[in-house]
Enzyme design. Structure first.
Site, PDB file in Angstrom:
ATOM      1  N   ARG A  83       0.884  -0.956   0.725  1.00  0.00           N
ATOM      2  CA  ARG A  83       0.026   0.246  -0.089  1.00  0.00           C
ATOM      3  C   ARG A  83       0.850   1.330  -0.183  1.00  0.00           C
ATOM      4  NH1 ARG A  83      -2.810  -3.662  -1.726  1.00  0.00           N
ATOM      5  NH2 ARG A  83      -4.592  -4.364  -0.135  1.00  0.00           N
ATOM      6  N   ARG A 145       2.713 -14.544  -1.434  1.00  0.00           N
ATOM      7  CA  ARG A 145       2.931 -14.235  -0.842  1.00  0.00           C
ATOM      8  C   ARG A 145       2.763 -15.041   0.485  1.00  0.00           C
ATOM      9  NH1 ARG A 145      -3.604 -12.129  -0.295  1.00  0.00           N
ATOM     10  NH2 ARG A 145      -3.099 -11.375   1.568  1.00  0.00           N
ATOM     11  N   LYS A 175      -1.192 -13.686   9.594  1.00  0.00           N
ATOM     12  CA  LYS A 175      -2.318 -13.972   9.250  1.00  0.00           C
ATOM     13  C   LYS A 175      -2.009 -15.767   7.795  1.00  0.00           C
ATOM     14  CE  LYS A 175      -1.925 -10.931   5.239  1.00  0.00           C
ATOM     15  NZ  LYS A 175      -2.703  -9.235   5.128  1.00  0.00           N
ATOM     16  N   HIS A 176      -2.986 -16.000   7.523  1.00  0.00           N
ATOM     17  CA  HIS A 176      -4.386 -16.463   7.680  1.00  0.00           C
ATOM     18  C   HIS A 176      -5.311 -17.144   8.310  1.00  0.00           C
ATOM     19  CE1 HIS A 176      -3.332 -13.930   3.952  1.00  0.00           C
ATOM     20  NE2 HIS A 176      -4.606 -12.962   4.258  1.00  0.00           N
ATOM     21  N   HIS A 188     -12.246 -14.259  -1.395  1.00  0.00           N
ATOM     22  CA  HIS A 188     -12.342 -12.484  -1.797  1.00  0.00           C
ATOM     23  C   HIS A 188     -14.192 -12.546  -3.136  1.00  0.00           C
ATOM     24  CE1 HIS A 188      -8.801 -11.214  -0.972  1.00  0.00           C
ATOM     25  NE2 HIS A 188      -9.365 -10.379  -0.865  1.00  0.00           N
ATOM     26  N   ASP A 260     -10.816 -10.937   8.553  1.00  0.00           N
ATOM     27  CA  ASP A 260     -10.037 -10.440   6.908  1.00  0.00           C
ATOM     28  C   ASP A 260     -11.506  -9.402   6.989  1.00  0.00           C
ATOM     29  OD1 ASP A 260      -8.762 -10.176   4.679  1.00  0.00           O
ATOM     30  OD2 ASP A 260      -8.273 -12.240   4.356  1.00  0.00           O
TER      31      ASP A 260
END
Length: 502
Positions: A83, A145, A175-176, A188, A260
């Site tokens: 980000r 990731r 996570k997760h 998602h 999440d």
């Protein structure tokens, strides 16, 4: 601490305290500042909120002018999921590259430097690292990731990452939970399912989380996945068996549990975000993450009212909501304490590498190069063909990737374009003309059209250079094959250096 607005009752304040909403824009909207005054204790930042480090510092200062103990969270994994550098690509290569190097001191140093940059901008909670074991090579959402497919490797690097990040005063959120690596569905879009026996889960999925807990991770993020061995009915985020009995009970974890994103379809499409949030808090979660897609005052109001209504109806025990809110406040106290941040001398370096360079050094060390002995570095500008898969939502489609920009810096005149589909091979050959082809792929093993395109290119142009920026499962091929183990900007930089002999 900032005094909360009078007239807001304890129940309402607690309901606001457990929310971690996002918001649009690069300054805080009035509704968000008002909610902070009423009891909201956390906000979540995404790429849309960040234009530059100075702007981010101004934004976090604006938030703290309203509430000085606010938790400012971000999804900054480095690598693909960034980000801070969503517009340019990350200065850190990501977990899979660090796992490929397998130097825990390097991982700790990278995480510390990333945490230092976050803390400098006023961010104090990072929704990272991913402790998922990428045991399913077809996984569409984890991939690079993850530190890798070996549970013990993932465990030791998860622990090192947690230690490095938190030594900079930024809380880690591992996570997760209980592990998203053995899935073939992106949560998602739908609800993934892991049909593994309890012994496999214990030895594979849970091992990195045990390591993170032992390392003192301040937060753990739940996964929107169904694990029938642990709970046949509800996904982990909504499961008392998984969050309370397993994570709190068997694993002995007493820190913050964050969900999440509740707007993800694995929850929203089945339960709705209001009902899902109530069930998550009842199951043992302490904080509700929402705002990757939903980011407005109406969403905050709906979730607040759903929690308050559930307490008043007797569905959600008031003590459970109060406990969750207190854990949020406890984490805020930790981040605000002087003990949270290590002295500057603790900014771990690896082999004397300066902290500014640590990401690029890690990316260089992560490269796996095949065919270098017979390869003559390019001296003229090539044509870079980017074989573009569908973007991972967690990554976003705005973050640039590839090697073209870095090659253009070394070989001016380099041109590039993206290609996809069954005709991509012929299209690349037509576009490249007589120029040397550098073809960039991600997860060739997951995309038959991509493999077919490489077949076409290599049959016509055996001198084609192949750069694999995903998980390198397919056999190396091409005149030169470079596996970067990630698609961050520094991964492209490191690959370009090899191609151009820099």
């Amino acid at each position: 601490m900032t005094t909360l607005a009078s007239g807001t009752d304890t129940l309402t304040r607690d309901a606001l305290t457990v929310l971690q909403p996002g918001f649009p824009g690069t300054t805080a909207p009035d509704w968000l500042l008002r909610r902070l005054g009423e009891g909201l204790a956390s906000v979540g930042l995404f790429g849309r909120n960040i234009a530059s480090p100075d702007q981010l510092s101004s934004l976090t200062a604006q938030l703290r002018s309203e509430r000085d103990d606010v938790l400012v969270a971000i999804d900054e994994e480095g690598g693909d999921v960034t980000r801070l550098e969503a517009r340019t690509g990350s200065s850190f290569p990501g977990n899979h590259a660090l796992g490929a190097v397998d130097d825990v001191d390097l991982t700790r140093a990278v995480a510390h430097e990333l945490g230092r940059r976050l803390a400098e901008c006023g961010v104090n909670l990072n929704w990272a690292p991913s402790a998922d074991v990428n045991s399913n090579p077809s996984n569409p959402v984890i991939g690079v990731r993850s530190f890798g497919a070996d549970p013990e490797l993932v465990a030791r690097h998860t622990a090192a990452y947690v230690t490095g990040l938190q030594s900079a005063g930024v809380a880690a959120c591992t996570k997760h939970f209980p592990g998203h690596g053995d899935t073939a569905v992106d949560s998602h879009h739908a609800l993934p399912r892991i049909d593994a026996e309890s012994t496999v889960l214990e030895q594979r999925e849970l091992l990195p989380f045990r390591a993170a807990i032992a390392a003192g991770t301040r937060a753990v993020m739940s996964a929107h996945i169904l694990v029938p061995t642990l709970d046949p009915d509800r996904p982990a985020t909504l499961s008392l068996s998984i969050l309370t009995d397993l994570l709190r009970g068997r694993l002995g974890y007493d820190g913050l549990i964050v969900t999440d994103g509740m707007e993800m379809q694995a929850i929203a499409a089945t339960y709705g975000i209001e009902r899902g949030s109530v069930l998550a808090i009842a199951a043992g979660a302490d904080a509700i993450c929402v705002g990757g897609g939903l980011a407005d005052d109406e969403t905050v109001r709906r979730l607040r009212d759903a929690l308050v209504g559930a307490v008043r109806s007797g569905e959600l025990p008031e003590e459970r909501l109060a406990e969750a809110a207190e854990r949020v406040r406890g984490l805020a106290r930790w981040t605000a304490s002087g003990a949270a941040a290590a002295p500057e001398s603790a900014s771990a370096s690896a082999g004397g590498v300066t902290r500014v360079d640590i990401g690029l050094v890690a990316a260089r060390r992560a490269l796996t190069v095949t065919g270098a002995d017979d390869f003559t570095p390019l001296t003229e500008a090539p044509y870079v063909a980017l074989l573009t898969p569908v973007a991972n939502i967690a990554v976003g489609d705005e973050t640039p990737w590839g090697v073209a920009a870095e090659l253009a810096r070394l070989l001016p005149g380099t041109e590039t374009a993206g290609f996809a589909g069954e005709d991509a091979g012929g299209d690349v050959l037509n576009a490249a003309g007589a120029r040397r082809v550098v073809v960039v792929v991600r997860d060739e093993h997951r995309h038959p059209w991509m493999a077919a395109t490489l077949d076409t290119l290599l049959a016509a142009r055996p001198d084609t250079v192949v750069v694999e920026m995903g998980v390198p499962q397919a056999p190396p091929r091409g005149a030169l094959h470079i596996a970067t183990h990630g698609a961050a900007r520094v991964c492209g930089h490191a690959a370009a250096e090899v191609i151009a002999g820099a």
